[in-house]
Design a protein around this motif. Structure first.
Motif, PDB file in Angstrom:
ATOM      1  N   GLN A   1      16.036  48.919  74.074  1.00 16.41           N
ATOM      2  CA  GLN A   1      15.959  50.479  73.652  1.00 16.41           C
ATOM      3  C   GLN A   1      16.670  50.524  72.483  1.00 16.41           C
TER       4      GLN A   1
ATOM      5  N   ASP B   1      13.858  50.346  64.173  1.00 14.66           N
ATOM      6  CA  ASP B   1      12.738  51.188  63.741  1.00 14.66           C
ATOM      7  C   ASP B   1      12.854  52.200  62.821  1.00 14.66           C
ATOM      8  N   SER B   2      14.287  53.167  63.103  1.00 15.62           N
ATOM      9  CA  SER B   2      14.684  54.173  62.318  1.00 15.62           C
ATOM     10  C   SER B   2      15.192  53.451  61.002  1.00 15.62           C
TER      11      SER B   2
ATOM     12  N   ASP C   1      16.665  58.740  65.584  1.00 14.84           N
ATOM     13  CA  ASP C   1      16.138  59.083  64.150  1.00 14.84           C
ATOM     14  C   ASP C   1      16.320  60.280  63.516  1.00 14.84           C
TER      15      ASP C   1
ATOM     16  N   GLN D   1      15.837  57.855  71.543  1.00 13.75           N
ATOM     17  CA  GLN D   1      15.029  57.424  70.136  1.00 13.75           C
ATOM     18  C   GLN D   1      15.084  58.867  69.408  1.00 13.75           C
ATOM     19  N   SER D   2      14.827  59.854  69.672  1.00  9.65           N
ATOM     20  CA  SER D   2      14.736  61.028  68.665  1.00  9.65           C
ATOM     21  C   SER D   2      16.006  61.214  68.154  1.00  9.65           C
TER      22      SER D   2
ATOM     23  N   THR E   1      15.238  48.524  69.418  1.00  5.88           N
ATOM     24  CA  THR E   1      14.161  49.229  68.847  1.00  5.88           C
ATOM     25  C   THR E   1      14.604  50.579  67.951  1.00  5.88           C
ATOM     26  N   ASN E   2      15.232  51.198  68.696  1.00  6.96           N
ATOM     27  CA  ASN E   2      15.290  52.492  67.927  1.00  6.96           C
ATOM     28  C   ASN E   2      16.094  52.298  66.553  1.00  6.96           C
TER      29      ASN E   2
END
Ligand SMILES: NC(=O)c1ccc[n+]([C@@H]2O[C@H](COP(=O)([O-])OP(=O)(O)OC[C@H]3O[C@@H](n4cnc5c(N)ncnc54)[C@H](OP(=O)(O)O)[C@@H]3O)[C@@H](O)[C@H]2O)c1
Length: 146
Positions: free
Chosen positions: A98, A105-106, A61, A57-58, A101-102
């Motif tokens: 995963q 969302d980003s 982003d 995720q990080s 969503t990542n």
């Protein structure tokens, strides 16, 4: 997405718009890249799995913060045949959730204008003769494997 703008009139019409094709080395992604290039799109942002693991995720982003793509085409996924899906269902759904969503969302957080998501399951005609004739793929009742 980010600005809740529902005007899709400029979706994929601006040939210089920055487009992130997630999963560009895959079956679908590589075909999409070839098509976009043949149509004259000049600003594709592409990252291989080893360059950007979309389950992180990080990292995802940070990538969106740095690149700020205008459009996203999401065709990255852990993909397998029926046997693999049936054998490892939890791995498939966890990894794909995963990734989805990542990226979604980003995209929302970093002002992506439109996102095209070709998420699907393995889908085959349920009662077609075997081997499945190509003409059956569009006309027979379908069965999904998740
Ligand atoms: N094939 C079809 O006819 C079809 C039709 C409709 C929809 N879809 C959907 O389109 C999507 C892609 O299908 P496909 O057939 O093109 O699959 P594919 O050929 O296996 O391609 C998937 C791509 O995603 C990448 N990827 C996987 N995990 C990743 C991760 N954690 N981080 C970054 N990249 C990752 C893969 O890279 P690596 O190989 O390096 O892992 C590969 O380039 C799936 O959701 C599928 O359900 C496919």
């Amino acid at each position: 997405m980010g600005d809740h703008d529902h005007d899709s009139s400029d979706f994929l019409t601006d040939k210089s718009a920055k487009i992130f094709v997630a999963g560009h080395r895959g079956l679908v992604g590589s075909a999409i890249v070839r098509k976009l290039q043949s149509l004259g799109f000049t600003n594709l942002v592409l990252r291989s799995h080893s360059e950007l693991d979309l389950t992180r995720q990080s990292d995802v982003d940070s990538f969106f913060a740095a690149e700020k793509p205008r459009f996203v085409i999401l065709v990255a996924a852990k993909v397998g045949g029926i046997h693999a899906n049936n054998t490892y269902p939890a791995d498939f759904i966890a990894i794909n959730l995963q990734i989805q969503t990542n990226v979604i969302d980003s995209s929302f957080r970093h002002g992506v204008k439109k996102l095209l998501f070709l998420g699907s399951s393995c889908i085959y005609p349920k009662l077609a003769p075997q081997p499945i004739p190509e003409k059956c793929t569009a006309h027979w009742a379908l069965r999904t494997y998740e």
